[in-house]
Design an enzyme around this catalytic site. Structure first.
Site, PDB file in Angstrom:
ATOM      1  N   GLU A 211      56.072 -91.680 -29.785  1.00 34.31           N
ATOM      2  CA  GLU A 211      56.097 -90.990 -31.308  1.00 34.31           C
ATOM      3  C   GLU A 211      55.861 -92.201 -32.255  1.00 34.31           C
ATOM      4  OE1 GLU A 211      57.684 -89.845 -34.981  1.00 34.31           O
ATOM      5  OE2 GLU A 211      58.297 -91.329 -33.981  1.00 34.31           O
ATOM      6  N   HIS A 319      64.986 -97.900 -37.683  1.00 25.96           N
ATOM      7  CA  HIS A 319      64.132 -98.707 -37.219  1.00 25.96           C
ATOM      8  C   HIS A 319      64.485-100.131 -37.552  1.00 25.96           C
ATOM      9  CE1 HIS A 319      60.369 -96.014 -37.059  1.00 25.96           C
ATOM     10  NE2 HIS A 319      61.236 -95.673 -36.774  1.00 25.96           N
TER      11      HIS A 319
END
Ligand SMILES: [Zn+2]
Length: 352
Positions: A211, A319
């Site tokens: 993804e 992230h």
């Protein structure tokens, strides 16, 4: 069932985009008894609930990959240059520990090297470093040693080296890769919740790959399954330490976030309304967001004709190496997912 141990395993599992094997192995271990499992060569894992096939198909999706790096070059001095897999801010990268997969299948500790201040000129001291200037150091002193002694090689996957932990009461979790391992755990928990139940829909869970590099696994899964409905479980970026209380739409501890829009999708407004109403009916706290950024696998299913919603579990500092998320948000995402699975039927789906 208590899911902290599963979340610990999934958070600690090393699986950057394209190298999701460890994550898939854990999920297989926890699979409910009433599903068939299969994989394809982009490394999607399909978990299809056994039963009649003439009911409308609802697909759950959570992605197994995490952001990280891949070795691009082994330098003469034994360090390695690398590329990012997924979106990582350059200033977050140096001076952290990583694990690099070597040619014997072992994870070797390394450091993303930061130039000591002693060797920096004033220009270097006052600007952000670029990724192409950074290197990973496993302690080798030459290319020969990096390859021969440490088993380094081109295209080795590299993950953040972080160990999962919780607060004393277990409520707050700290770890890596909650985007989207917390979603994988929630999706697995929903499949456990509906285990053995006769639903008004057919159900399949896709644990999708890649993804973070552009929804590649979900694109394949969406074309293969062509579901009527998709429900995506995401670890989505929390904004409560970034925006003011009045502006925040994705706070940790206020329930899963349902987005009306992001840059890849306008959520089917009828399905979104249905999901929000179901949450209210069951007393499940949720947050609504109108997002000017972001994008999820839901868009892949929508492009193949599904009505899709995203159930996002707020994750602080997504992230980057370390994130926080909360157990109550996880549990409320599972409750909402399970409620949708039991309430959806053909007539309702046709009204979307
Ligand atoms: Zn994600």
């Amino acid at each position: 069932m208590e899911y902290t141990e599963l979340i610990r395993k999934l958070s600690n599992a090393k699986g950057v985009s394209g190298f999701e094997d460890e994550v898939i192995a854990i999920i297989r271990d926890y699979a409910p008894s009433d599903v068939t499992l299969s994989e394809d060569s982009v490394r999607n894992l399909y978990m299809e609930k056994k039963g009649e096939q003439d009911k409308p198909l609802v697909v759950l999706d959570a992605h197994t990959d995490e952001v990280g790096f891949i070795v691009q070059r082994i330098n003469d001095n034994g360090t390695m240059s690398f590329l990012c897999l997924g979106g990582i801010v350059a200033s977050n990268i140096p001076a952290h520990k990583v694990k690099v997969l070597n040619s014997e299948g072992k994870w070797v500790s390394g450091i993303v090297a930061a130039k000591p201040p002693h060797f920096m000129n004033s220009e270097e001291r006052n600007r952000l470093p670029k990724v192409e200037e950074m290197v990973i150091d496993v302690g080798a002193s030459s290319r020969e040693e990096a390859v021969g002694k440490y088993g380094m090689r081109l295209a080795a996957p590299v993950v953040f080296d972080v160990d999962f932990e919780t607060s004393d009461d277990g409520e707050v979790m700290l770890g890596k890769a909650f985007d989207d391992r917390i979603g994988c755990a929630a999706q697995l928990a929903v499949m456990k919740e509906i285990e053995g139940k006769d639903l008004k829909v057919s159900a399949a869970a896709v644990f999708s790959s890649q993804e973070e590099v552009g929804a590649r696994g979900a694109d394949t899964a969406a074309r293969k399954l062509r579901p009527r409905i998709a429900i995506c479980f995401e670890g989505c970026p929390a904004d409560d330490t970034v925006l003011s209380v009045g502006q925040s739409q994705t706070a940790m501890g206020k329930g899963p976030m349902l987005r009306h829009i992001d840059i890849c999708m306008i959520t089917n407004p009828r399905f979104q309304r249905f999901a929000l109403d179901i949450a209210e009916k069951h007393g499940i706290p949720v947050q609504e967001a109108v997002r000017s950024g972001g994008g999820t696998n839901a868009a892949s299913y929508q492009r193949e004709g599904a009505a899709a919603v995203v159930i996002g579990i707020p994750v602080r500092y997504a992230h980057s190496h370390y994130g926080f998320c909360r157990r109550d948000d996880f549990e409320n995402a599972v409750r909402l997912g399970a409620a949708l699975m039991t309430e959806l039927d053909k007539e309702i789906i046709n009204s979307f």
